[in-house]
Design an enzyme around this catalytic site. Structure first.
Site, mmCIF file in Angstrom:
data_model
loop_
_atom_site.group_PDB
_atom_site.id
_atom_site.type_symbol
_atom_site.label_atom_id
_atom_site.label_comp_id
_atom_site.label_asym_id
_atom_site.label_seq_id
_atom_site.Cartn_x
_atom_site.Cartn_y
_atom_site.Cartn_z
ATOM 1 C CG HIS A 41 1.598 2.850 8.942
ATOM 2 N ND1 HIS A 41 0.782 2.796 7.836
ATOM 3 C CD2 HIS A 41 0.903 2.258 9.963
ATOM 4 C CE1 HIS A 41 -0.361 2.217 8.160
ATOM 5 N NE2 HIS A 41 -0.319 1.868 9.439
ATOM 6 C CG ASP A 83 1.960 6.929 3.367
ATOM 7 O OD1 ASP A 83 2.453 5.789 3.370
ATOM 8 O OD2 ASP A 83 1.126 7.307 4.211
#
Length: 393
Positions: free
Chosen positions: A132, A162
């Site tokens: 992530h 992200d």
């Protein structure tokens, strides 16, 4: 008004995080983005439910497709034939196994820009491992540089990996690919990795470190909170302000506003005495409330801002004047950016329920009523049940 990407058609294979954010960017600029959601996601969706990521799903339609049923991959390939770009965010090899990898899509549409969003990239020893935002940021070296000197590295939300290093990177890659395809008539694969993007965002910091101008200790440098003239300070009412008076002229104005210009203070760039200077600034800022400091600095030509909460940011006078937040899907959301003078585009529409537009969108993308009926009967495509009232679960 049309946006700068008016007429561009994009297929978005449903994913999470940076993929939807990239698609949002393209949609905000006027592209016709069609999201392909998993049929299972459509079936599991509760009427009235709103996705956790609803804000980044704004402004585009959704079709529900079961890629594991016969004909599912063919639906996506048919869409890819008509698209200018495609976005997918699975681990390397997954799209190929589903029958919608770049080789098959480009065989159908040689001009297609095929954007791939992953954490580690399409190759390398970590390519097939999960991860992530925080994991990619950790390997970029930047996470180590963020946080208090006497504490642990601090996640900067999920903004760097992200969105900045992922979604923004892919949006730029697709835009560049579209320009090149218009010139050459040929598409290509865009390999956007969040690790690469995080490293790229740290270009200045990596450069400074390698020439000896960045210390490998948190809060020891000019931009990481180490410099007393570049950081945040608490005020008398428990709120915070931010100062960024790097340049000597701004620093002189800062001292004058703090009524410290006449004191025998350490030199601005004497790093050994930064702790002493920071302590004096902290003591001074605690003598007034945040509102009082805002008033003090209002007419000053220096780099000062109140640290606003998320709620306060939506109503600040400057943001209101520029319409920085606009109503979408029943809530205020950050407005599309950047802004264009001749082709500003329209405000984005609400987020779609997964599979909300299956029949409508497939018709618009060239499927006949008979084909759609047959696909629905085989449960290859799924139309969602939709209610107007939606609540975030």
């Amino acid at each position: 008004m049309p946006g700068p990407l008016e007429g561009v058609k994009v297929v978005e294979i449903g994913s999470i995080g940076p993929g939807p954010w990239c698609a949002m960017m393209l949609s905000d600029m006027g592209a016709d983005v069609l999201r392909v959601d998993r049929a299972g996601h459509v079936r599991e969706h509760l009427p009235g439910e709103r996705s956790y990521e609803f804000a980044t799903l704004r402004g585009r339609r959704s079709v529900g497709v079961d890629l594991k049923r016969p004909g599912g991959a063919e639906v996506v390939l048919r869409l890819a034939e008509q698209a200018d770009a495609l976005i997918e965010g699975s681990r390397p090899g997954v799209a190929e196994r589903l029958g919608i990898g770049p080789e098959k899509c480009l065989a159908r549409n040689p001009r297609l820009v095929y954007g791939r969003m992953t954490g580690w990239g399409q190759d390398g020893p970590l390519a097939h491992l999960p991860g992530h935002d925080l994991n990619y940021l950790a390997l970029s070296g930047l996470l180590h540089a963020i946080g208090p000197a006497d504490g642990r590295p601090t996640p900067p939300l999920n903004l760097v990996g992200d969105y900045g290093g992922g979604g923004m990177l892919l949006a730029f890659g697709i835009a560049a690919g579209l320009i090149e395809a218009a010139r050459s008539g040929r598409g290509q694969v865009v390999d956007a990795a969040m690790l690469d993007g995080s490293c790229l965002l740290g270009t200045l910091i990596h450069g400074l470190r390698q020439v000896g101008e960045w210390q490998d200790r948190r809060e020891s440098n000019r931009l990481d909170g180490g410099a007393p003239f570049y950081g945040t300070y608490e005020t008398a009412d428990g709120r915070w302000v931010a100062i960024a008076a790097n340049e000597p002229r701004f620093y002189a104005e800062l001292l004058d506003a703090l009524e410290l210009a006449g004191e025998n203070l350490p030199d601005q760039f004497d790093e050994r005495r930064w702790p002493q200077l920071r302590a004096r600034f902290a003591e001074t800022f605690l003598t007034r409330t945040r509102a009082q400091w805002v008033e003090t600095f209002r007419a000053r030509d220096t780099c000062f801002s109140p640290v606003l909460t998320l709620d306060e940011a939506r109503t600040h006078e400057h943001g209101v004047a520029r319409s920085s937040f606009v109503p979408v899907d029943g809530v205020l959301q950050p407005a599309p950016a950047p802004r264009f003078g001749r082709t500003p585009g329209a405000v984005a529409g609400p987020a779609a329920v997964p599979g909300e537009h299956t029949e409508e969108a497939l018709r618009d993308w060239g499927f006949s009523p008979a084909e759609i009926a047959g696909l629905a009967a085989a449960e290859t495509v799924v139309q969602a049940e939709v209610r107007k009232e939606r609540a975030i679960r």
